[in-house]
Design a protein around this motif. Sequence first.
Motif, PDB file in Angstrom:
ATOM      1  N   UNK A  29       0.841  -1.204   0.000  1.00 56.76           N
ATOM      2  CA  UNK A  29       0.000   0.000   0.000  1.00 56.76           C
ATOM      3  C   UNK A  29       0.871   1.248   0.000  1.00 56.76           C
ATOM      4  N   UNK A  30       1.843   1.255  -0.898  1.00 60.20           N
ATOM      5  CA  UNK A  30       2.803   2.348  -0.996  1.00 60.20           C
ATOM      6  C   UNK A  30       2.118   3.687  -1.276  1.00 60.20           C
ATOM      7  N   UNK A  31       2.707   4.796  -0.794  1.00 58.74           N
ATOM      8  CA  UNK A  31       2.185   6.123  -1.145  1.00 58.74           C
ATOM      9  C   UNK A  31       2.209   6.357  -2.659  1.00 58.74           C
ATOM     10  N   UNK A  36       1.198   4.428  -9.574  1.00 59.31           N
ATOM     11  CA  UNK A  36       1.353   3.152 -10.275  1.00 59.31           C
ATOM     12  C   UNK A  36       0.082   2.812 -11.044  1.00 59.31           C
ATOM     13  N   UNK A  37      -1.064   2.913 -10.375  1.00 56.67           N
ATOM     14  CA  UNK A  37      -2.329   2.562 -11.015  1.00 56.67           C
ATOM     15  C   UNK A  37      -2.653   3.501 -12.186  1.00 56.67           C
ATOM     16  N   UNK A  38      -2.319   4.786 -12.025  1.00 60.99           N
ATOM     17  CA  UNK A  38      -2.570   5.747 -13.111  1.00 60.99           C
ATOM     18  C   UNK A  38      -1.723   5.407 -14.336  1.00 60.99           C
ATOM     19  N   UNK A 124      -8.706 -14.676  -1.384  1.00 62.83           N
ATOM     20  CA  UNK A 124      -7.845 -13.801  -2.162  1.00 62.83           C
ATOM     21  C   UNK A 124      -7.214 -12.739  -1.279  1.00 62.83           C
ATOM     22  N   UNK A 125      -6.023 -12.319  -1.654  1.00 63.04           N
ATOM     23  CA  UNK A 125      -5.387 -11.205  -0.962  1.00 63.04           C
ATOM     24  C   UNK A 125      -6.139  -9.919  -1.318  1.00 63.04           C
ATOM     25  N   UNK A 126      -6.168  -8.958  -0.400  1.00 61.78           N
ATOM     26  CA  UNK A 126      -6.912  -7.721  -0.653  1.00 61.78           C
ATOM     27  C   UNK A 126      -6.315  -6.956  -1.831  1.00 61.78           C
ATOM     28  N   UNK A 127      -5.018  -7.132  -2.074  1.00 61.64           N
ATOM     29  CA  UNK A 127      -4.345  -6.405  -3.145  1.00 61.64           C
ATOM     30  C   UNK A 127      -4.388  -7.147  -4.482  1.00 61.64           C
ATOM     31  N   UNK A 270     -15.471   0.408  -5.447  1.00 58.54           N
ATOM     32  CA  UNK A 270     -16.237   0.389  -4.199  1.00 58.54           C
ATOM     33  C   UNK A 270     -15.346   0.004  -3.013  1.00 58.54           C
ATOM     34  N   UNK A 271     -14.508  -1.012  -3.222  1.00 59.60           N
ATOM     35  CA  UNK A 271     -13.618  -1.468  -2.154  1.00 59.60           C
ATOM     36  C   UNK A 271     -12.638  -0.374  -1.749  1.00 59.60           C
ATOM     37  N   UNK A 272     -12.069   0.308  -2.748  1.00 56.71           N
ATOM     38  CA  UNK A 272     -11.119   1.383  -2.457  1.00 56.71           C
ATOM     39  C   UNK A 272     -11.810   2.518  -1.709  1.00 56.71           C
ATOM     40  N   UNK A 273     -13.026   2.890  -2.164  1.00 52.42           N
ATOM     41  CA  UNK A 273     -13.760   3.979  -1.523  1.00 52.42           C
ATOM     42  C   UNK A 273     -14.097   3.649  -0.071  1.00 52.42           C
ATOM     43  N   UNK A 274     -14.536   2.404   0.155  1.00 54.57           N
ATOM     44  CA  UNK A 274     -14.867   1.979   1.526  1.00 54.57           C
ATOM     45  C   UNK A 274     -13.620   1.975   2.410  1.00 54.57           C
TER      46      UNK A 274
END
Length: 318
Positions: A29-31, A36-38, A124-127, A270-274
Motif C-alpha cells: 500500500x505504498x504512497x 502506479x495505477x494511473x 484472495x489477498x486484498x491487493x 467500491x472497495x477502495x472507496x470503503x
Amino acid sequence: MQDVPTLVEQAREGRPRAVARLISLVEGASPQLREVMAALAPLAGNAYVVGLTGSPGVGKSTSTSALVASYRRAGKRVAVLAVDPSSPFSGGALLGDRIRMADHASDPGVYIRSMATRGHLGGLAWAAPQAIRVLDAAGFDVVLVETVGVGQSEVEIASQADTSVVLLAPGMGDGIQAAKAGILEIGDVYVVNKADRDGADATVRELNHMLGLGESRGPGDWRPPIVKTVAARGEGIDEVVEALEKHRAWMEEHGVLAARRTARAAHEVETIAVTVLRERIGSLRGDRRLDALAARIVAGELDPYAAADELVAGVTEG
C-alpha cells in the motif's frame, strides 16, 4: 521512492524484477500506489484472467503448473498469482512459489508470484485486483489466479476472474463441500482432478446431477463442462484449455466478458472507496465529533444509525 514510469516501461519489456517491484508497491500500500495505477490504466485490459479454486488437496498447484505448460506450448506468456495462507507472525505467505512450480521458474515467459491473504477472507489477498492489473499491463497473455484453499469462503474468485475453474477430486466428499461452499454457482469450468482414482466417474455423475438441480439456463446460455484430469501426469489439461477458450469465445460473443470486467472494476472502486472512508473514520477515534455523537446516543437523543449518517456526512464533507 521508486521511478514508476521506468518500472512500468521495464515491466512492459518483460523484466521480472520490475514486475516484482510494482507488485510489492501494491502489496505494501505504498504512497506511490496511485501513481502506479494511473500509469498502468491505459495498458491493461488484454490479459485473460483465469481463477482456480477448490477444496484443499484437490491439486490446485499441480493443475496450475500443468496449465502453464500447456499455454507455454501455445506460445503464450503466462503469469501466476498464487494466493497463500498468511503467517500469523510476519504476514508473509507460508508456501513458496518456486517450490511448487519449480519447472517454470527459469522460463522467461512465465512469472510466478505468491501473495499472502493477510487474514483477508474470500481466498484472495486484498491487493489481488491491483496485482492482476500489474500483470495484465506487463503484457502477459494469461493470468492464472490460484486461491488459497479455505473451502467455504473461496467464492470471491468469481468477482476477480474472467473465467472461474472449480477443481474437485474423488473420495473427498466434494459434492457436499461444493454445495456448502456455493462454488456450484460460480464455476464456468469444472475439473475432476486425480481421475485415475476410484470414484472419479461417480464424482462426475454427482457433479452433473447437482449442476442439473440448480440449472435455470435458457437456449444459448453457457453450460459449464466437466473435464477429467490427472494433472500430475498432464492428462486432460489440453482439454481444460480448450474448455477455457470456448468459454472465452462464448463470453465475447454474448457480451459477458465486457460485463464481467465492468463489474470487476466497479467492485474494485467500491472497495477502495470503503477503505478510504474506513481510514478516515478510524482516524476520528478520540475526536470531539465522535465523542459528542456517542454521548447523544447514551443520552437517548440519537440512534446509532442516525449518528453514523452524521459521521459519514462529516467525514465526506471534510
